[in-house]
Every structure is written in C-alpha cells, then in structure tokens.
Design an enzyme around this catalytic site. Structure first.
Site, PDB file in Angstrom:
ATOM      1  N   ASP A   8       0.853  -1.182   0.000  1.00 15.25           N
ATOM      2  CA  ASP A   8       0.000   0.000   0.000  1.00 15.25           C
ATOM      3  C   ASP A   8       0.890   1.233   0.000  1.00 15.25           C
ATOM      4  OD1 ASP A   8      -2.136  -1.682   0.125  1.00 15.25           O
ATOM      5  OD2 ASP A   8      -2.673  -1.240   2.207  1.00 15.25           O
ATOM      6  N   ASP A 129     -14.966  -2.967  -0.666  1.00 18.20           N
ATOM      7  CA  ASP A 129     -14.439  -2.789   0.692  1.00 18.20           C
ATOM      8  C   ASP A 129     -15.618  -2.591   1.638  1.00 18.20           C
ATOM      9  OD1 ASP A 129     -11.906  -2.851  -0.498  1.00 18.20           O
ATOM     10  OD2 ASP A 129     -11.918  -0.685  -0.815  1.00 18.20           O
TER      11      ASP A 129
END
Length: 244
Positions: A8, A129
């Site tokens: 990330d 998500d």
C-alpha cells in the site's frame, strides 16, 4: 489459490493502515521496489498494489513507483486506487499492469464499471471494501450510495475478472479473516473472489485453502508479512501452483 503480498502506497512509501484509518499509518519500507523484490525472491508471482493517496484524494505522486516495480521485477501486478476513467485504465494497462482494480468510481457509477468491463474484459476487477455490511468508498472514508448486493448482482453480469473483497473491520488488525462473508459471496456469484483483510498467521492460510473449491481464488496478505507472522515461502508451499 494465489498468494498476493500487498504493498500500500502513501507518499511513495510502503505502509499499512488499521481498519483503513489514515491516522493509524505504519511505514514498513521507504522503498517499495526493494519490498517488491523481497516478495519476488521469496517465490511470489503476483503483487497487490494499492495507491492510498489516489484512493482518498484522486491525486497521487505514486505512479513512478508502480512503473519502477513493473520494470524491475517479473511480478504480475494487480493495481488499484483512484482509477476513475477509462483513459486511466488504458494508461495503466499500457504500462504492463496485469489487472486493474476499480473501487469508488465503479461502485458509485455502475455504468462506468460496465464500460470498463466492455473495453478491457477480464482485466478489470471490482474492489468491494465492506464495513459492517456497507461498502466504503473514497479510501474507506465514506459510505457508498449503492449496497453490496446490488453492486455484486450487477457486476456478476459483466466480463470482469472477479472481485476483491475486503472486510475493513479485519484489515490490519491481525485477528483472522472473515471467511464466512467471503465464502457466502463466492458461492453466490459466478466470478473468482480474492479475500483481503485479517490474515494473521499461517493457520489462517491453511484454513482458507480448504475453501478454494468454493470460489475463493486467492488471498491478500499485508501486515502479517511485515510483522513476520506469515512467511511468504511457507504460504506458497501450502497454496500450491501460482500461475493464474
């Protein structure tokens, strides 16, 4: 079942968040390319990369990092974060990126998801998500106007590669993945599902492997790798053949 080590990106650094909270950021490597090479040397064939700056704000300086990883490793890459136009998808694919993950723009505008799937069949994956049953968008900072079932019902009719399902409650918390939710969705829809969030130790991976036949095609592992709770080499031995 494919093993996807996660990188990330925030400010060109390799980080992890807790439950998607940008204020709870840990920097694990200031050089993402070095980290990618570590994963490659461990035997990984895929890499999961998310641009958190772009996901939150739609703007980013992390593009050069993605390019460097692609040019300097043999890893296949699935990439997401802030991708909000067909032109951007085309640009990323022309860099040699193997999969593009669409989140906010596709969930908020299903016609965009449809157009993307038509233009790039099986190259586009949907990133869903989920927090307490709701889809979160804009870097997990807002609720989507569309609910999970309606989005997946629509996506299942398109030529997408699959979906990446993240339980935000589990992400970065080292408390085990939400297998029940993932299996339920994998059984219902006709595309592969990759589990993300909550992998905490090698036992989680052994348990997940048993559900491969239920439609779980892969798992994403982040913090457990960085905290040395999971060995990529050991995970690969358990999961087997990695060419997807």
């Amino acid at each position: 079942m494919i093993f996807y080590p996660a990188i990330d990106l925030i400010n060109k650094q390799c980080v992890r968040l807790e439950k998607g909270d940008y204020s709870k950021k840990t920097i694990f490597n200031e050089d993402p390319l070095t980290q990618a090479k570590i994963f490659e040397s461990d035997g990984c064939s895929w890499l999961h990369v998310v641009d958190l700056d772009a996901a939150k704000n739609g703007k980013s300086e992390n593009g050069s990092v993605l390019f460097d990883i692609k040019m300097n490793t043999n890893l296949k890459i699935q990439f997401g974060g802030g991708i909000r136009s067909v032109e951007k998808i085309k640009e990323i694919i022309e860099l040699g990126i193997d999969r593009v993950i669409l989140g906010t723009a596709a969930i908020q505008d299903l016609s965009f998801l449809e157009k993307a799937a038509q233009n790039f069949p099986n190259k586009v994956w949907l990133g869903a998500d989920v927090l307490d049953g709701d889809i979160k968008v804009h870097g997990w900072t807002k609720n989507s106007e569309n609910d999970l079932n309606s989005v997946l019902d629509f996506a299942s009719q398109l030529s997408i590669g699959g979906t990446i399902l993240t339980d935000i409650n589990k992400d970065g918390m080292m408390q085990g993945p939400n297998i029940e939710m993932t299996v339920k969705i994998a059984q219902k829809y006709n595309f592969p599902v990759i589990l993300s969030g909550g992998i905490s130790n090698i036992k989680d991976i052994i348990k997940l492997k048993k559900f491969e036949s239920e439609g779980i095609s892969g798992l994403i592992c982040g913090r457990a790798l960085y905290d040395n709770k999971v060995s990529a080499k050991e995970a690969l031995k358990i999961l087997g053949y990695q060419n997807a």
